[in-house]
Each structure stands twice: as C-alpha cells, then as structure tokens.
Design a protein around this motif. Structure first.
Motif, PDB file in Angstrom:
ATOM      1  N   PRO A  48      33.544  21.389  23.664  1.00 41.36           N
ATOM      2  CA  PRO A  48      33.600  22.852  23.592  1.00 41.36           C
ATOM      3  C   PRO A  48      32.190  23.442  23.694  1.00 41.36           C
ATOM      4  CG  PRO A  48      35.032  21.896  21.928  1.00 41.36           C
ATOM      5  CD  PRO A  48      34.225  20.762  22.509  1.00 41.36           C
ATOM      6  N   GLY A  49      32.065  24.512  24.441  1.00 40.61           N
ATOM      7  CA  GLY A  49      30.777  25.154  24.663  1.00 40.61           C
ATOM      8  C   GLY A  49      30.181  24.821  26.015  1.00 40.61           C
ATOM      9  N   THR A  50      30.664  23.750  26.653  1.00 40.88           N
ATOM     10  CA  THR A  50      30.145  23.345  27.963  1.00 40.88           C
ATOM     11  C   THR A  50      30.389  24.430  29.004  1.00 40.88           C
ATOM     12  OG1 THR A  50      30.435  21.001  27.470  1.00 40.88           O
ATOM     13  CG2 THR A  50      30.328  21.604  29.793  1.00 40.88           C
ATOM     14  N   ALA A  51      31.546  25.065  28.973  1.00 38.97           N
ATOM     15  CA  ALA A  51      31.874  26.097  29.969  1.00 38.97           C
ATOM     16  C   ALA A  51      30.922  27.283  29.878  1.00 38.97           C
ATOM     17  CB  ALA A  51      33.316  26.563  29.782  1.00 38.97           C
ATOM     18  N   ARG A  52      30.411  27.536  28.705  1.00 37.61           N
ATOM     19  CA  ARG A  52      29.469  28.647  28.520  1.00 37.61           C
ATOM     20  C   ARG A  52      28.057  28.242  28.949  1.00 37.61           C
ATOM     21  NH1 ARG A  52      26.788  29.051  24.099  1.00 37.61           N
ATOM     22  NH2 ARG A  52      28.368  27.987  22.877  1.00 37.61           N
ATOM     23  N   ARG A  53      27.654  27.025  28.640  1.00 41.86           N
ATOM     24  CA  ARG A  53      26.274  26.585  28.903  1.00 41.86           C
ATOM     25  C   ARG A  53      26.035  26.105  30.327  1.00 41.86           C
ATOM     26  NH1 ARG A  53      24.168  22.175  25.950  1.00 41.86           N
ATOM     27  NH2 ARG A  53      22.200  22.842  26.806  1.00 41.86           N
ATOM     28  N   LEU A  60      33.510  13.244  24.413  1.00 43.19           N
ATOM     29  CA  LEU A  60      33.462  14.282  25.441  1.00 43.19           C
ATOM     30  C   LEU A  60      32.005  14.563  25.798  1.00 43.19           C
ATOM     31  CD1 LEU A  60      36.051  16.790  23.940  1.00 43.19           C
ATOM     32  CD2 LEU A  60      36.414  15.229  25.857  1.00 43.19           C
ATOM     33  N   PRO A  61      31.674  14.575  27.095  1.00 42.02           N
ATOM     34  CA  PRO A  61      30.293  14.884  27.474  1.00 42.02           C
ATOM     35  C   PRO A  61      29.995  16.361  27.231  1.00 42.02           C
ATOM     36  CG  PRO A  61      31.673  14.714  29.419  1.00 42.02           C
ATOM     37  CD  PRO A  61      32.527  14.320  28.250  1.00 42.02           C
ATOM     38  N   GLY A  62      28.742  16.664  26.967  1.00 42.80           N
ATOM     39  CA  GLY A  62      28.298  18.043  26.815  1.00 42.80           C
ATOM     40  C   GLY A  62      27.754  18.565  28.137  1.00 42.80           C
ATOM     41  N   ALA A  63      27.271  19.799  28.118  1.00 41.82           N
ATOM     42  CA  ALA A  63      26.760  20.436  29.335  1.00 41.82           C
ATOM     43  C   ALA A  63      25.603  19.654  29.944  1.00 41.82           C
ATOM     44  CB  ALA A  63      26.332  21.867  29.029  1.00 41.82           C
ATOM     45  N   ASP A  64      24.751  19.066  29.113  1.00 39.85           N
ATOM     46  CA  ASP A  64      23.602  18.330  29.635  1.00 39.85           C
ATOM     47  C   ASP A  64      24.028  17.087  30.405  1.00 39.85           C
ATOM     48  OD1 ASP A  64      24.566  17.318  27.238  1.00 39.85           O
ATOM     49  OD2 ASP A  64      22.622  16.601  26.547  1.00 39.85           O
ATOM     50  N   ASP A  84      36.577  21.805  26.572  1.00 49.80           N
ATOM     51  CA  ASP A  84      36.404  22.664  27.739  1.00 49.80           C
ATOM     52  C   ASP A  84      36.721  21.793  28.940  1.00 49.80           C
ATOM     53  OD1 ASP A  84      35.579  24.742  26.136  1.00 49.80           O
ATOM     54  OD2 ASP A  84      33.525  24.808  26.886  1.00 49.80           O
ATOM     55  N   VAL A  85      36.956  22.420  30.081  1.00 51.82           N
ATOM     56  CA  VAL A  85      37.249  21.675  31.304  1.00 51.82           C
ATOM     57  C   VAL A  85      36.359  22.198  32.425  1.00 51.82           C
ATOM     58  CG1 VAL A  85      38.988  21.157  33.063  1.00 51.82           C
ATOM     59  CG2 VAL A  85      39.635  21.160  30.648  1.00 51.82           C
ATOM     60  N   VAL A  86      35.725  21.269  33.136  1.00 45.83           N
ATOM     61  CA  VAL A  86      34.935  21.611  34.321  1.00 45.83           C
ATOM     62  C   VAL A  86      35.739  21.133  35.523  1.00 45.83           C
ATOM     63  CG1 VAL A  86      32.763  21.291  35.553  1.00 45.83           C
ATOM     64  CG2 VAL A  86      32.777  21.382  33.044  1.00 45.83           C
ATOM     65  N   SER A  87      36.116  22.081  36.387  1.00 46.63           N
ATOM     66  CA  SER A  87      36.925  21.792  37.564  1.00 46.63           C
ATOM     67  C   SER A  87      36.027  21.783  38.795  1.00 46.63           C
ATOM     68  CB  SER A  87      38.019  22.859  37.698  1.00 46.63           C
ATOM     69  OG  SER A  87      38.707  22.725  38.927  1.00 46.63           O
ATOM     70  N   VAL A  88      36.051  20.669  39.535  1.00 44.69           N
ATOM     71  CA  VAL A  88      35.201  20.520  40.715  1.00 44.69           C
ATOM     72  C   VAL A  88      36.043  20.020  41.887  1.00 44.69           C
ATOM     73  CG1 VAL A  88      33.128  20.044  39.358  1.00 44.69           C
ATOM     74  CG2 VAL A  88      34.540  18.161  40.087  1.00 44.69           C
ATOM     75  N   VAL A  93      27.039  16.658  31.882  1.00 42.84           N
ATOM     76  CA  VAL A  93      27.721  17.111  33.097  1.00 42.84           C
ATOM     77  C   VAL A  93      26.688  17.562  34.136  1.00 42.84           C
ATOM     78  CG1 VAL A  93      29.384  18.749  34.062  1.00 42.84           C
ATOM     79  CG2 VAL A  93      29.805  17.732  31.818  1.00 42.84           C
ATOM     80  N   LEU A  94      25.639  18.254  33.698  1.00 44.79           N
ATOM     81  CA  LEU A  94      24.563  18.658  34.607  1.00 44.79           C
ATOM     82  C   LEU A  94      23.900  17.422  35.217  1.00 44.79           C
ATOM     83  CD1 LEU A  94      22.689  20.899  35.763  1.00 44.79           C
ATOM     84  CD2 LEU A  94      21.231  20.516  33.772  1.00 44.79           C
ATOM     85  N   TRP A  95      23.616  16.424  34.402  1.00 44.19           N
ATOM     86  CA  TRP A  95      23.028  15.178  34.880  1.00 44.19           C
ATOM     87  C   TRP A  95      23.899  14.567  35.971  1.00 44.19           C
ATOM     88  CZ3 TRP A  95      24.978  10.235  34.803  1.00 44.19           C
ATOM     89  CH2 TRP A  95      24.083   9.195  35.059  1.00 44.19           C
ATOM     90  N   ALA A  96      25.227  14.540  35.754  1.00 45.91           N
ATOM     91  CA  ALA A  96      26.140  13.974  36.749  1.00 45.91           C
ATOM     92  C   ALA A  96      26.143  14.808  38.026  1.00 45.91           C
ATOM     93  CB  ALA A  96      27.552  13.872  36.167  1.00 45.91           C
ATOM     94  N   CYS A  97      26.051  16.138  37.893  1.00 49.82           N
ATOM     95  CA  CYS A  97      25.975  17.016  39.078  1.00 49.82           C
ATOM     96  C   CYS A  97      24.740  16.692  39.902  1.00 49.82           C
ATOM     97  CB  CYS A  97      25.910  18.484  38.658  1.00 49.82           C
ATOM     98  SG  CYS A  97      27.472  19.207  38.182  1.00 49.82           S
ATOM     99  N   VAL A  98      23.598  16.540  39.240  1.00 53.67           N
ATOM    100  CA  VAL A  98      22.342  16.240  39.927  1.00 53.67           C
ATOM    101  C   VAL A  98      22.457  14.915  40.673  1.00 53.67           C
ATOM    102  CG1 VAL A  98      19.912  15.627  39.577  1.00 53.67           C
ATOM    103  CG2 VAL A  98      20.898  17.579  38.366  1.00 53.67           C
TER     104      VAL A  98
END
Length: 199
Positions: free
Chosen positions: A95-100, A156-160, A56-60, A162-167
């Motif tokens: 995969p699955g990060t875009a959903r979570r 590949l990092p998971g949603a958790d 999955d790809v997270v675009s920021v 990526v969330l940690w990096a956002c915080v």
C-alpha cells in the motif's frame, strides 16, 4: 457445489490460489466472508477487489510486465502476487506504491523507454483472476495468476523495488540505445573547472 480446498492442502496447479492466499485477497474487502462464500460457490469466477489498504496494484502492458517480473526474480528480491488480465500484467505491491511510483517516474526523464503504467491505490479497484486455473467465464480475457498468493501475509514490493524493475526492464528492452539513470541529470550548461591541481 465447488469448495475452497482444505487449509492444509496443496493446490493442484502452482497458479491456483491457496486458502490462505484467498483469505488475504478477501481481507481487502469490507466484508471478506461474503467474498469467500462467493468464491466457494464459483471458484472459477474473477472478482473485483479494492486497492489501497491491503495492497496496491501496478498494471503494465504484458510484455513489459513480463520483463519486469523476470528482472525481479533473476536479479532482485522476487515479486509479490502477479496476474494477467486483458493483456496487462498486474503486479501486487505494498500500500502506498500507487501514490509514490508516479512521482518517482516523473522525477526521472524516461522518454518513451517505459510504457504507460496504471497505478491502482486507495479508492481504486481491480479485477483479479479466479482462484483456480481452468475453464472459466473469463478465459477469453487471459485472466490468470502467474504468481498466485499463497499466504496470509505475502511479501509485497514497494515503490522503490517496482521502480528498480522498471529501470532494468527498460534497459533490457532498449538495449544500449536507451540510457536510463536513477539519478537526475546534471546541468548541461554548467561550467566545469579542473580542481585536481592545487598550488
């Protein structure tokens, strides 16, 4: 005719995709050999890849994305492949990060601390930079690899993660004025009783 480097050669530039990395990217497509053939003919051309099965790809936004990547590398586990394209940073995730990830972001009251994130998963596609750095047709778009894929199975990092990096990036960007917790807020109107003294 341009060719992909031999599988055992080291790229001339650290931001160039290795042959193993190219094979990994191509594996996201139904016909990976066709994509690899196209890249052999035009290694300086970008490509459009499907999301949701291999990654999955997270675009920021680019500046916030840079802060996220800095946090991932300085304080965390590192990142997966990372690219820039049209003023945004593309973080490749499991995969699955875009959903979570949107659910995790909605769970916390972020306010304006985190800029808009675009999460690309199943059914989506993204434009990725050329395999090798250098003059190409999309230089004007700022399309290049910052952390190029270099193996057939990159971490590949998971949603958790990526969330940690956002915080962390939001805290850094906002300084002490922005208070972000990874826990939900308590009820502000709740009555609190002192139970520390017992009879």
């Amino acid at each position: 005719m341009s060719r992909l480097p031999h599988p055992h050669t080291v790229p001339a530039n650290a931001c160039d995709v290795t042959p193993e990395g190219a094979a990994w990217l191509a594996s996201a497509e139904t016909y990976p050999q066709g994509l690899l053939t196209g890249w052999r003919a035009r290694p300086t051309a970008p490509a459009v890849l499907s999301c949701g099965t291999v990654f999955d790809v997270v675009s920021v936004p680019a500046v916030f994305g840079r802060q996220m990547v800095d946090r991932l590398w300085h304080d965390g586990p590192g990142s997966g492949p990372v690219a820039t394209h049209r003023g945004r940073m593309l973080l490749f995730a499991s995969p699955g990060t875009a959903r979570r990830l949107p659910s995790l972001l909605a769970w916390e009251e972020w306010g304006s601390a985190v800029p808009s994130l675009l999460c690309h998963g199943a059914g989506d596609a993204v434009t990725v930079p050329p395999l090798s750095a250098g003059p190409g047709p999309d230089d004007r778009l700022g399309s290049r690899w910052l952390v190029a894929p270099d193996s057939r199975h990159p971490w590949l990092p998971g949603a958790d993660v990526v969330l940690w990096a956002c915080v962390r990036a939001a805290r850094e960007a906002g300084g002490s004025a922005v208070r972000i917790s990874i826990f939900p807020r308590g009820d502000q109107g709740a009555k609190v009783y002192d139970v520390s003294r017992r009879r």
